[in-house]
Scaffold this motif. Sequence first.
Motif, PDB file in Angstrom:
ATOM      1  N   SER A   1     -37.180 -76.684   1.944  1.00  0.00           N
ATOM      2  CA  SER A   1     -38.003 -76.479   3.224  1.00  0.00           C
ATOM      3  C   SER A   1     -38.355 -75.841   3.816  1.00  0.00           C
ATOM      4  O   SER A   1     -38.987 -75.057   4.692  1.00  0.00           O
TER       5      SER A   1
ATOM      6  N   LYS B   1     -42.243 -73.816   5.214  1.00  0.00           N
ATOM      7  CA  LYS B   1     -41.804 -73.138   6.219  1.00  0.00           C
ATOM      8  C   LYS B   1     -43.156 -71.890   6.046  1.00  0.00           C
ATOM      9  O   LYS B   1     -43.756 -71.488   6.994  1.00  0.00           O
TER      10      LYS B   1
ATOM     11  N   TYR C   1     -42.047 -83.796   0.617  1.00  0.00           N
ATOM     12  CA  TYR C   1     -42.005 -81.777   1.786  1.00  0.00           C
ATOM     13  C   TYR C   1     -43.604 -82.647   2.686  1.00  0.00           C
ATOM     14  O   TYR C   1     -43.813 -81.898   3.637  1.00  0.00           O
TER      15      TYR C   1
ATOM     16  N   SER D   1     -43.721 -85.299   5.012  1.00  0.00           N
ATOM     17  CA  SER D   1     -43.851 -85.094   6.778  1.00  0.00           C
ATOM     18  C   SER D   1     -43.264 -83.783   7.418  1.00  0.00           C
ATOM     19  O   SER D   1     -44.584 -83.735   8.062  1.00  0.00           O
ATOM     20  N   GLU D   2     -42.800 -82.716   6.325  1.00  0.00           N
ATOM     21  CA  GLU D   2     -42.563 -81.263   7.058  1.00  0.00           C
ATOM     22  C   GLU D   2     -43.838 -80.946   6.988  1.00  0.00           C
ATOM     23  O   GLU D   2     -44.360 -80.391   7.627  1.00  0.00           O
TER      24      GLU D   2
ATOM     25  N   ALA E   1     -46.765 -82.063   7.335  1.00  0.00           N
ATOM     26  CA  ALA E   1     -47.883 -82.957   7.700  1.00  0.00           C
ATOM     27  C   ALA E   1     -47.649 -81.776   9.223  1.00  0.00           C
ATOM     28  O   ALA E   1     -48.935 -82.072  10.188  1.00  0.00           O
ATOM     29  N   GLN E   2     -46.416 -81.830   9.861  1.00  0.00           N
ATOM     30  CA  GLN E   2     -45.743 -81.620  11.172  1.00  0.00           C
ATOM     31  C   GLN E   2     -46.390 -80.038  10.716  1.00  0.00           C
ATOM     32  O   GLN E   2     -46.944 -79.950  11.979  1.00  0.00           O
ATOM     33  N   LEU E   3     -45.374 -79.470  10.007  1.00  0.00           N
ATOM     34  CA  LEU E   3     -46.839 -78.039   9.930  1.00  0.00           C
ATOM     35  C   LEU E   3     -47.732 -77.675  10.088  1.00  0.00           C
ATOM     36  O   LEU E   3     -48.291 -77.080  10.477  1.00  0.00           O
TER      37      LEU E   3
ATOM     38  N   ALA F   1     -50.566 -79.933  11.519  1.00  0.00           N
ATOM     39  CA  ALA F   1     -51.055 -81.421  12.616  1.00  0.00           C
ATOM     40  C   ALA F   1     -51.637 -80.030  13.877  1.00  0.00           C
ATOM     41  O   ALA F   1     -51.284 -78.784  14.060  1.00  0.00           O
TER      42      ALA F   1
ATOM     43  N   MET G   1     -48.144 -91.361   6.057  1.00  0.00           N
ATOM     44  CA  MET G   1     -48.190 -89.458   6.589  1.00  0.00           C
ATOM     45  C   MET G   1     -48.917 -89.044   6.820  1.00  0.00           C
ATOM     46  O   MET G   1     -48.870 -87.861   7.180  1.00  0.00           O
TER      47      MET G   1
END
Length: 250
Positions: A16, A20, A46, A48-49, A51-53, A55, A86
């Motif tokens: 994780s 990042k 990882y 979904s993580e 995907a958020q990073l 966006a 996702m």
Amino acid sequence: MRKPFVAGNWKMNGSSASIKTLVGGILDGMGRVKNAEVVVCPSFVYLSEVAQLLAGSAVEFGSQDVAKEESGAYTGEVAVSMLKDMACKYAIIGHSERRAYYGDTDEIVAEKFIAAQKGGLTPILCVGELLEEREAGQTEAVVERQLQAVVGRAGIRALESAVIAYEPVWAIGTGKTASPEQAQAVHAFIRQWMSKEDSAVAEKVQILYGGSVKAANANELFSQTDIDGGLIGGASLSAEEFISICEAAG
Ligand code: PEP
């Protein structure tokens, strides 16, 4: 003109925290990339993580494999619909490590390709020969067999909404890159092979080279007529190295 395309295959690497940092570095460097489509393929856990990073950025993401089944009692598998959920856009299909270690035959690869497209993912279809196959003069026959397995079932037009990655197995993770001439020869063969069935499809499909691409050799490889970008393993785990490769693609 085909748009340059670079995808990073992170394989079974990262945490994780490291992801990042890696995504942050890639996003910081994107200003250096003029035209290339940039995609990262993290481990399923990882997605979904990532995907958020990512966006709101220009960087897309994909999976490293898909299940050929739609849903049901397939323990450990990940369905195309889940990946779409996702916001995943791409899926690597038929990577040589899946073919070598997890029993992905040409037939299974074709089924996965069809499932991915049916569910709305763009497959990044990997093909490529083993060292002994190259030494036996079988490179073209092997690549043709792998492509035909998909085209025979899905039709040539299916390649229009796919990306092909030529990855000589002997060059993956070994530090031994195919020379630009060796890679170009196989890429040209793949394009000619497609054009026998449909010249418009052949002109349109992006063909990536994969196998120990680094910032130091990317320029020479990507300047070949039929090489439209790269599928990058090891070097995609360093943001600086990966962005330099994307910069070389265009
Ligand atoms: C790959 O795994 O698709 C790949 C090309 O790996 P590497 O760049 O490390 O050779």
